[in-house]
Design a protein around this motif. Structure first.
Motif, PDB file in Angstrom:
ATOM      1  N   PHE A   1      -3.914  -0.549 -10.545  1.00 13.19           N
ATOM      2  CA  PHE A   1      -4.466  -0.552  -9.194  1.00 13.19           C
ATOM      3  C   PHE A   1      -5.188   0.761  -8.980  1.00 13.19           C
ATOM      4  O   PHE A   1      -4.633   1.839  -9.217  1.00 13.19           O
ATOM      5  N   ILE A   2      -6.446   0.665  -8.527  1.00 13.23           N
ATOM      6  CA  ILE A   2      -7.260   1.850  -8.275  1.00 13.23           C
ATOM      7  C   ILE A   2      -7.474   1.953  -6.770  1.00 13.23           C
ATOM      8  O   ILE A   2      -8.277   1.200  -6.192  1.00 13.23           O
ATOM      9  N   PRO A   3      -6.750   2.833  -6.084  1.00 15.51           N
ATOM     10  CA  PRO A   3      -6.912   2.947  -4.630  1.00 15.51           C
ATOM     11  C   PRO A   3      -8.300   3.456  -4.270  1.00 15.51           C
ATOM     12  O   PRO A   3      -8.907   4.240  -5.027  1.00 15.51           O
ATOM     13  N   ASN A   4      -8.790   3.034  -3.124  1.00 11.94           N
ATOM     14  CA  ASN A   4     -10.065   3.573  -2.646  1.00 11.94           C
ATOM     15  C   ASN A   4      -9.950   5.058  -2.351  1.00 11.94           C
ATOM     16  O   ASN A   4     -10.918   5.814  -2.490  1.00 11.94           O
ATOM     17  N   SER A   5      -8.764   5.478  -1.940  1.00 15.80           N
ATOM     18  CA  SER A   5      -8.491   6.883  -1.676  1.00 15.80           C
ATOM     19  C   SER A   5      -7.111   7.203  -2.235  1.00 15.80           C
ATOM     20  O   SER A   5      -6.125   6.559  -1.857  1.00 15.80           O
ATOM     21  N   TRP A   6      -7.028   8.157  -3.141  1.00 14.76           N
ATOM     22  CA  TRP A   6      -5.757   8.507  -3.753  1.00 14.76           C
ATOM     23  C   TRP A   6      -4.775   8.996  -2.698  1.00 14.76           C
ATOM     24  O   TRP A   6      -5.088   9.880  -1.895  1.00 14.76           O
ATOM     25  N   GLY A   7      -3.606   8.399  -2.685  1.00 20.61           N
ATOM     26  CA  GLY A   7      -2.607   8.716  -1.676  1.00 20.61           C
ATOM     27  C   GLY A   7      -2.568   7.699  -0.555  1.00 20.61           C
ATOM     28  O   GLY A   7      -1.661   7.730   0.272  1.00 20.61           O
ATOM     29  N   ASN A   8      -3.524   6.762  -0.551  1.00 23.45           N
ATOM     30  CA  ASN A   8      -3.557   5.678   0.441  1.00 23.45           C
ATOM     31  C   ASN A   8      -3.661   4.359  -0.302  1.00 23.45           C
ATOM     32  O   ASN A   8      -4.701   4.062  -0.906  1.00 23.45           O
ATOM     33  N   LEU A   9      -2.597   3.579  -0.283  1.00 25.74           N
ATOM     34  CA  LEU A   9      -2.536   2.351  -1.065  1.00 25.74           C
ATOM     35  C   LEU A   9      -2.873   1.105  -0.252  1.00 25.74           C
ATOM     36  O   LEU A   9      -2.666  -0.020  -0.718  1.00 25.74           O
ATOM     37  N   ALA A  10      -3.429   1.294   0.927  1.00 26.44           N
ATOM     38  CA  ALA A  10      -3.754   0.158   1.778  1.00 26.44           C
ATOM     39  C   ALA A  10      -4.918  -0.655   1.223  1.00 26.44           C
ATOM     40  O   ALA A  10      -4.970  -1.879   1.393  1.00 26.44           O
ATOM     41  N   THR A  11      -5.861   0.003   0.557  1.00 34.49           N
ATOM     42  CA  THR A  11      -7.030  -0.683   0.005  1.00 34.49           C
ATOM     43  C   THR A  11      -7.305  -0.173  -1.392  1.00 34.49           C
ATOM     44  O   THR A  11      -6.963   0.959  -1.748  1.00 34.49           O
TER      45      THR A  11
END
Length: 384
Positions: free
Chosen positions: A198-208
């Motif tokens: 899974f590659i988060p859109n923003s590291w530290g935020n796993l919502a997207t």
């Protein structure tokens, strides 16, 4: 050159040059083989029924359906995956509940190892099996159901747990965070399961973010490529069946990241795999069918590692209820054995932040029932 140094060399140099096939072959010319462990032979079982090497001792931290000593909190049934988090001069051990009512709990320790509190950190879920520790100090608790989700939880129990559906809905097992490439690797507990990232859109935020699945040949030493999963929700088509050419794994279990290498286990074929994030190469670190003599490790399940020594610790679901250690020079040996609990499995191995206390559970204890789980701590001369 031993496994740890070869793999680290490949990872460090990976940005400048491809990891040499010759070096990789040297690292895994043969998967780990039995040999003398770093702590010597196991002694007779102690008062808790745990066989340990000389110098090590065990204590019971908690029992399912009973109040955690020193607190008013009742420990959950069927303790499974776990991890430790630094808490000032103390630490917290979190543990999943692999029952239909699911959830996760935590035990807090002071600097001397005394239990100071215990509490619930996740409720209203189902069959929480393993998971993973994030660099921002949350616990990813994974549901092992066909539509299971990853839940991001707060080990301190202050912030509400949150589902992370972008990480896919499938029979989740474990998660391992790669803080360098900002990727989270995920295993799937199916006989024809897959290996995901899974590659988060923003590291530290796993919502997207983007869920990808590994593709590769049928061999045990191949280069993986990654394809985006079109529908992470997994309905009506399961995530593992949405992309052609995926590499299948027989029962994905534990997952652990260490210096550019992702180690994960598959219980259906008793293997430990090593994936090099710099080169995308995957190889066997252990395979019980390739062991000379009697395999010391069967029922391969949860995995963790020592940040100080580079040793891997792999727990058994079955076998003779051992946790085995795989050293950086590819020697595998028993580290501990649970006796008198043949209807159980070993779960939740984790070191405290200092690396001098080791936690694990017997999921069903002496009773063989999920209500009879026991969580232990081991102390002793762990090497650095």
């Amino acid at each position: 050159m031993d496994r740890r140094n070869v793999l680290r060399a490949g990872f460090v140099g990976g940005a400048a040059a491809a990891f040499s096939g010759a070096l990789w072959k040297e690292a895994f010319a043969a998967p780990a083989q039995p040999g003398p462990g770093p702590y010597g032979a196991l002694l007779a079982a102690d008062a808790n029924g745990i066989m340990l090497p000389a110098g090590f001792t065990s204590r019971v931290i908690a029992r399912s359906s009973q109040t955690v000593p020193g607190t008013s909190y009742t420990w959950h049934a069927a303790p499974d995956g776990g991890a430790c988090f630094a808490d000032g001069s103390g630490w917290i051990y979190v543990s999943n509940a692999e029952v239909s009512s699911g959830g996760a709990s935590a035990v807090k320790f002071n600097s001397g190892g005394t239990v100071t509190s215990a509490y619930r950190i996740l409720s209203g879920t189902s069959t929480n099996c393993a998971g993973g520790h994030t660099p921002w100090n949350t616990w990813l608790s994974c549901e092992e159901t066909s539509t299971g989700r990853v839940w991001e939880t707060d080990p301190w129990g202050v912030n509400a747990a949150a589902a992370r559906p972008a990480m896919g809905r499938f029979k989740h097992e474990a998660a391992a965070c790669d803080p360098v490439n900002h990727v989270i690797y995920l295993t799937e507990d199916e006989t024809n399961g897959c290996f995901y990232r899974f590659i988060p859109n923003s590291w530290g935020n796993l919502a997207t973010g983007t869920l990808q699945v590994a593709k590769g040949g049928s061999g045990t030493a191949v280069t993986l490529t990654w394809a985006t999963v079109p529908d992470p929700d997994g309905s009506p088509t399961a995530t593992r069946n949405q992309v052609s050419g995926v590499k299948r794994f027989n029962g994905g279990e534990g997952c652990w990241y260490d210096n550019g290498i992702v180690y994960f286990t598959t219980k259906g074929d008793n293997r430990v795999w090593a994936y090099n994030t710099a080169t995308s190469k995957i190889e066997l670190a252990y395979d019980d069918s390739l062991v000379s003599g009697t395999p010391p490790l069967t029922g391969v399940d949860n995995i963790t590692g020592s940040a100080t020594s580079g040793d891997l610790y792999v727990a058994e679901d079955g076998g003779n209820l051992e946790i085995c250690v795989i050293t950086p020079d590819d020697v595998i040996a028993p580290f501990l054995r649970i006796t008198g609990q043949s209807s159980s499995e070993v779960t939740g191995p984790a070191f405290n932040p200092a690396g001098n206390r080791f936690y694990f559970s017997s999921q069903r204890g002496t009773s063989g029932s999920s209500s009879g789980g026991i969580t232990y701590e081991v102390t002793g001369p762990f090497r650095s």
